[in-house]
Design an enzyme around this catalytic site. Structure first.
Site, PDB file in Angstrom:
ATOM      1  N   CYS A 130       1.517 -19.279 -34.213  1.00  0.00           N
ATOM      2  CA  CYS A 130       2.187 -18.497 -33.165  1.00  0.00           C
ATOM      3  C   CYS A 130       1.265 -17.566 -32.389  1.00  0.00           C
ATOM      4  O   CYS A 130       1.561 -17.209 -31.249  1.00  0.00           O
ATOM      5  CB  CYS A 130       3.350 -17.700 -33.754  1.00  0.00           C
ATOM      6  SG  CYS A 130       4.718 -18.773 -34.224  1.00  0.00           S
ATOM      7  N   GLN A 131       0.150 -17.119 -32.981  1.00  0.00           N
ATOM      8  CA  GLN A 131      -0.756 -16.275 -32.214  1.00  0.00           C
ATOM      9  C   GLN A 131      -1.478 -17.155 -31.192  1.00  0.00           C
ATOM     10  O   GLN A 131      -1.822 -18.287 -31.535  1.00  0.00           O
ATOM     11  CB  GLN A 131      -1.796 -15.598 -33.119  1.00  0.00           C
ATOM     12  CG  GLN A 131      -2.433 -14.386 -32.465  1.00  0.00           C
ATOM     13  CD  GLN A 131      -3.510 -13.726 -33.348  1.00  0.00           C
ATOM     14  OE1 GLN A 131      -3.967 -14.293 -34.322  1.00  0.00           O
ATOM     15  NE2 GLN A 131      -3.888 -12.518 -32.982  1.00  0.00           N
ATOM     16  N   GLU A 281      -4.021 -14.999 -40.269  1.00  0.00           N
ATOM     17  CA  GLU A 281      -3.626 -13.969 -41.222  1.00  0.00           C
ATOM     18  C   GLU A 281      -2.124 -13.781 -41.381  1.00  0.00           C
ATOM     19  O   GLU A 281      -1.645 -12.644 -41.425  1.00  0.00           O
ATOM     20  CB  GLU A 281      -4.269 -12.652 -40.783  1.00  0.00           C
ATOM     21  CG  GLU A 281      -3.736 -12.051 -39.455  1.00  0.00           C
ATOM     22  CD  GLU A 281      -4.437 -12.533 -38.189  1.00  0.00           C
ATOM     23  OE1 GLU A 281      -5.024 -13.639 -38.207  1.00  0.00           O
ATOM     24  OE2 GLU A 281      -4.393 -11.802 -37.187  1.00  0.00           O
ATOM     25  N   GLU A 306      -9.331 -12.956 -43.290  1.00  0.00           N
ATOM     26  CA  GLU A 306      -7.863 -12.976 -43.173  1.00  0.00           C
ATOM     27  C   GLU A 306      -7.239 -11.911 -44.072  1.00  0.00           C
ATOM     28  O   GLU A 306      -6.256 -11.270 -43.703  1.00  0.00           O
ATOM     29  CB  GLU A 306      -7.303 -14.373 -43.478  1.00  0.00           C
ATOM     30  CG  GLU A 306      -7.897 -15.528 -42.659  1.00  0.00           C
ATOM     31  CD  GLU A 306      -8.060 -15.249 -41.166  1.00  0.00           C
ATOM     32  OE1 GLU A 306      -7.302 -14.419 -40.618  1.00  0.00           O
ATOM     33  OE2 GLU A 306      -8.970 -15.832 -40.542  1.00  0.00           O
ATOM     34  N   HIS A 309      -7.266  -8.531 -42.476  1.00  0.00           N
ATOM     35  CA  HIS A 309      -6.180  -8.317 -41.506  1.00  0.00           C
ATOM     36  C   HIS A 309      -4.950  -7.675 -42.158  1.00  0.00           C
ATOM     37  O   HIS A 309      -4.096  -7.126 -41.446  1.00  0.00           O
ATOM     38  CB  HIS A 309      -5.752  -9.645 -40.883  1.00  0.00           C
ATOM     39  CG  HIS A 309      -6.549 -10.058 -39.675  1.00  0.00           C
ATOM     40  ND1 HIS A 309      -6.641  -9.264 -38.552  1.00  0.00           N
ATOM     41  CD2 HIS A 309      -7.249 -11.189 -39.406  1.00  0.00           C
ATOM     42  CE1 HIS A 309      -7.384  -9.912 -37.633  1.00  0.00           C
ATOM     43  NE2 HIS A 309      -7.772 -11.071 -38.139  1.00  0.00           N
ATOM     44  N   GLU A 328      -9.305  -7.693 -34.085  1.00  0.00           N
ATOM     45  CA  GLU A 328     -10.404  -8.527 -34.575  1.00  0.00           C
ATOM     46  C   GLU A 328     -11.710  -7.760 -34.822  1.00  0.00           C
ATOM     47  O   GLU A 328     -12.460  -8.094 -35.739  1.00  0.00           O
ATOM     48  CB  GLU A 328     -10.628  -9.713 -33.633  1.00  0.00           C
ATOM     49  CG  GLU A 328      -9.425 -10.655 -33.538  1.00  0.00           C
ATOM     50  CD  GLU A 328      -8.999 -11.290 -34.862  1.00  0.00           C
ATOM     51  OE1 GLU A 328      -9.784 -11.274 -35.828  1.00  0.00           O
ATOM     52  OE2 GLU A 328      -7.861 -11.802 -34.925  1.00  0.00           O
ATOM     53  N   ASP A 385      -5.516 -17.834 -24.903  1.00  0.00           N
ATOM     54  CA  ASP A 385      -6.211 -18.936 -25.589  1.00  0.00           C
ATOM     55  C   ASP A 385      -7.440 -19.391 -24.807  1.00  0.00           C
ATOM     56  O   ASP A 385      -8.412 -19.880 -25.372  1.00  0.00           O
ATOM     57  CB  ASP A 385      -5.286 -20.151 -25.765  1.00  0.00           C
ATOM     58  CG  ASP A 385      -4.166 -19.874 -26.766  1.00  0.00           C
ATOM     59  OD1 ASP A 385      -4.364 -19.000 -27.630  1.00  0.00           O
ATOM     60  OD2 ASP A 385      -3.116 -20.522 -26.672  1.00  0.00           O
ATOM     61  N   TYR A 393     -14.388  -9.631 -31.524  1.00  0.00           N
ATOM     62  CA  TYR A 393     -14.826  -9.598 -32.922  1.00  0.00           C
ATOM     63  C   TYR A 393     -16.141  -8.824 -33.052  1.00  0.00           C
ATOM     64  O   TYR A 393     -16.257  -7.861 -33.811  1.00  0.00           O
ATOM     65  CB  TYR A 393     -15.077 -11.018 -33.446  1.00  0.00           C
ATOM     66  CG  TYR A 393     -13.847 -11.891 -33.577  1.00  0.00           C
ATOM     67  CD1 TYR A 393     -13.236 -12.444 -32.450  1.00  0.00           C
ATOM     68  CD2 TYR A 393     -13.309 -12.190 -34.825  1.00  0.00           C
ATOM     69  CE1 TYR A 393     -12.123 -13.267 -32.574  1.00  0.00           C
ATOM     70  CE2 TYR A 393     -12.196 -13.013 -34.958  1.00  0.00           C
ATOM     71  CZ  TYR A 393     -11.612 -13.541 -33.833  1.00  0.00           C
ATOM     72  OH  TYR A 393     -10.512 -14.351 -33.961  1.00  0.00           O
TER      73      TYR A 393
HETATM   74  N1  BES Z   1      -6.219 -14.121 -35.938  1.00  0.00           N
HETATM   75  C1  BES Z   1      -7.369 -14.959 -35.903  1.00  0.00           C
HETATM   76  C2  BES Z   1      -7.089 -16.318 -35.335  1.00  0.00           C
HETATM   77  C3  BES Z   1      -6.491 -16.311 -33.947  1.00  0.00           C
HETATM   78  C4  BES Z   1      -6.938 -15.449 -32.977  1.00  0.00           C
HETATM   79  C5  BES Z   1      -5.494 -17.198 -33.636  1.00  0.00           C
HETATM   80  C6  BES Z   1      -6.373 -15.468 -31.712  1.00  0.00           C
HETATM   81  C7  BES Z   1      -4.931 -17.207 -32.385  1.00  0.00           C
HETATM   82  C8  BES Z   1      -5.377 -16.341 -31.411  1.00  0.00           C
HETATM   83  C9  BES Z   1      -8.006 -15.109 -37.282  1.00  0.00           C
HETATM   84  O1  BES Z   1      -7.950 -13.958 -38.037  1.00  0.00           O
HETATM   85  C10 BES Z   1      -9.468 -15.421 -37.089  1.00  0.00           C
HETATM   86  O2  BES Z   1     -10.140 -14.635 -36.505  1.00  0.00           O
HETATM   87  N2  BES Z   1      -9.945 -16.566 -37.606  1.00  0.00           N
HETATM   88  C11 BES Z   1     -11.325 -16.938 -37.542  1.00  0.00           C
HETATM   89  C12 BES Z   1     -11.954 -16.650 -38.891  1.00  0.00           C
HETATM   90  C13 BES Z   1     -13.365 -16.169 -38.858  1.00  0.00           C
HETATM   91  C14 BES Z   1     -13.620 -15.036 -37.916  1.00  0.00           C
HETATM   92  C15 BES Z   1     -13.854 -15.818 -40.243  1.00  0.00           C
HETATM   93  C16 BES Z   1     -11.422 -18.412 -37.218  1.00  0.00           C
HETATM   94  O3  BES Z   1     -10.374 -19.079 -37.181  1.00  0.00           O
HETATM   95  O4  BES Z   1     -12.498 -18.913 -36.969  1.00  0.00           O
HETATM   96 ZN    ZN Z   2      -9.148 -12.399 -37.275  1.00  0.00          ZN
END
Ligand code: BES
Ligand code: ZN
Length: 610
Positions: A130-131, A281, A306, A309, A328, A385, A393
């Protein structure tokens, strides 16, 4: 009468949703959900209430008592980013109403897998992502992270399947006549061979954290408050359980740093390979790509992220995507603190080095769209997206690290705990954070140029390049193209390889690429980070003999971190014409196996290189 979020139709004059009660009938034969949502508002309201919707059909809106119809309207045409506004016209003061709706096969949050697309090949599978703004394609809601909603959910699924949800499980039972009306006829809801699984989420969460999966899901305990769930056979679950054996140590480390874990359980759900992210997360149950299971515990970094978070993001949430760095950046900082405790300083420093390199690469990517190199962004008219990047980050991490260096870790840790305690279960914006920082660290604005960090573009001059002996050594080796000695690389994990491969001078001679692969088996690596870094190098060096393996890789996984570089390399690399044809053909063939979010992202990469 003003929108509260550039990505939502929700209006600040109208009350927010406090609770939603969902009954969802999962129709695998048609890849749709038929559902009802009982929406309870924070206060009684008369007049218009606006929700977000995308690719939803609204059958009716009715009163909860007696079912009298309530007028509603769906805006048309749909906004390409936000979807449609569902305006419900409450003709008399009410604090609750019922929406009967169905999703469509083009829902952007849901991926429906046929049995053939699963690892056991026996039963279908479905899951949500959903994010950032896809919850609205599962059920109508005020789909902004500034909203915080409690919910209950009943998932009606075929009997042989089980459901998992980022919420507390209540029970599994037989369907009850009349409970799903008016959206879904009893004949379907109560048909033979259906079961209902009930869940509830008692803590208020932003809608992007709504998540479930249903299919052939097995589980195994890995800690006092953690189970691993996975689609697949008992062996898949066993491998996952081995990979994540250290999860409790991480939770304990997180609690020592950031305060009590507030979500009771921290379970992990390993999804099919098409899952578009490394991890997501979702509260109480993090969703993970199976590519993190490499058999050497190195999936720990994603889990640490995760898990982090649970404090930064899920407890304190960014108010809108303009403040995404609050989620992030803080989480990347928190992740590295946890990694430092459980894997040591050297590993944390290596991760910082890799992140620094990534941040510098993003500056190149956004050189004509510098807005997205800011921490506080303006995403009006922008698809989140589409601009997803490492900036929130890594620049976010560096801002916090800068403050830590200025006031010292001891003081910074006290500040962080206080910040989390103060704003837990709230959604905040960057301004709120800055004000709290200034109030609690008097004079900080004279020591750190907060304005430049938050509103400036690029990387501020007082950002510090991380120091990691391992990082420096590997980059130097790569830049001089020193062939690694077998003894030196025996200890290398995926990250070391990735760093080495990404820093090699490009293009290499095709014979040098083949030589590396022959010595170290990189193209066949079980570690996807290594495999993708190698294939990227091979394409960029014009090694046509690897195109077959690139095609295979693009058909095996749907994680966007791998799709983006491989498709881009094909389109840009020296075998451009051949690469372009291949990229388009592979996408046409693999498209259906990707999650809709990944489909959109690859589509946009391809359309930029027409
Ligand atoms: N919340 C994010 C994934 C996300 C961000 C989904 C924006 C949709 C929109 C998740 O916590 C994340 O950052 N995942 C990273 C992990 C990595 C930084 C260790 C990934 O998927 O690569
Ligand atoms: Zn994240």
């Amino acid at each position: 009468m003003a929108p509260i979020d550039p990505h939502s139709f929700a209006d600040d004059d109208e009350p927010m949703t406090e609770h939603v009660s969902l009954s969802l009938y999962l129709d695998f034969s048609r890849s749709v959900i038929r559902g009802t949502a009982v929406v309870t508002l924070s206060r009684p309201h008369a007049g218009r209430i606006t929700l977000d919707a995308r690719a939803l059909e609204i059958a009716a809106v009715v009163r909860p008592d007696g079912g009298a119809p309530i007028p509603f309207e769906l805006s048309y045409p749909p906004d390409p980013i936000k979807g449609q506004a569902l305006s419900v016209n409450l003709t008399s003061p009410s604090s609750a109403f019922v929406i009967a709706f169905s999703t469509s096969p083009s829902s952007t949050a849901l991926q429906w897998l046929t049995p053939a697309q699963t690892s056991t090949k026996a039963l279908p599978f479905v899951y949500t992502q959903c994010q950032a703004i896809h919850a609205r394609s599962v059920f109508p809601c005020q789909d902004t992270p500034s909203a915080r909603i409690r919910y209950s959910a009943r998932l009606n699924i075929p009997e042989p399947l089980s459901a998992a949800m980022a919420a507390a499980r209540v029970r599994r039972r037989a369907p009850i006549l009349g409970e799903a009306a008016p959206g879904c006829p009893d004949a379907a809801w109560c048909a033979a061979g259906r079961a209902v699984e009930e869940f509830h989420m008692v803590q208020p969460v932003p809608p992007y954290l709504f998540a479930f999966a249903a299919g052939e899901i097995r589980r195994r305990e890995v800690g006092p408050r953690s189970c691993v769930y996975a689609e697949g056979t008992a062996e898949t679950v066993a491998a996952a359980a081995a990979e994540f054996a250290g999860v409790e140590d991480m939770i304990v480390a997180g609690e020592a740093l950031f305060g009590e874990y507030q979500w009771e359980r921290f379970d992990l759900l390993v999804l099919p390979p098409s899952f578009p992210y490394g991890g997501m997360e979702n509260p109480r149950m993090t969703f993970l790509t199976p590519t993190v299971i490499r058999g050497d515990g190195s999936g720990a970094q994603v889990v640490a992220h995760e898990l982090a978070h649970s404090w930064t993001g899920n407890l304190i949430t960014n108010k809108t995507n303009n403040d995404f760095w609050l989620n992030e950046g803080f989480t990347t900082y928190a992740e590295r603190r946890i990694v430092e405790v459980v894997q040591g300083k050297e590993r944390a420093a290596l991760n910082m080095g890799i992140g620094w390199r990534g941040l510098n690469k993003e500056m190149e990517r956004f050189k004509n769209r510098m807005e997205f190199t800011k921490l506080k962004t303006n995403q009006e008219g922008v698809d989140p997206d589409e601009i997803y990047s490492e900036v929130p980050y890594e620049k976010g991490f560096h801002f916090l690290w800068r403050i830590e260096r200025e006031i010292g870790r001891f003081e910074f840790d006290i500040f962080l705990k206080k910040y989390i305690e103060k704003f837990k279960f709230q959604s905040v914006d960057t301004e709120t954070f800055v004000e709290f920082l200034k109030d609690n660290v008097p004079g900080i604005e004279k020591r750190v140029d907060i304005e430049t960090w938050v509103h400036g573009t690029g990387i501020p001059a007082d950002a510090k390049e991380p120091e990691s002996a391992l990082y420096t050594k590997i980059v130097a080796m790569a830049e001089r193209f020193n062939h690694p000695e077998l003894a030196a690389v025996a200890e290398w994990q995926g990250q070391e390889w990735e760093l080495y491969l990404e820093n090699l001078p490009r293009p290499l001679q095709p014979s040098q690429v083949v030589d590396l692969d022959t010595c170290f088996g990189l193209a066949e690596s079980k570690d996807w980070e290594v495999k993708v870094a190698f294939l990227d190098l091979a394409i960029s060096s014009g090694c046509e003999q690897y195109l077959g393996m690139v095609e295979k890789a693009l058909k095996e996984v749907g994680r966007m971190k791998y799709l983006r570089p491989l498709y881009s390399a094909l389109l840009r690399g020296p075998c451009q014409d051949q690469g372009k044809i291949l990229a388009h053909r592979v996408f046409a063939e693999a498209r259906d196996s990707y999650h809709p979010i990944a489909q959109g992202v690859v589509q946009s990469i391809l359309s930029k290189h027409l």
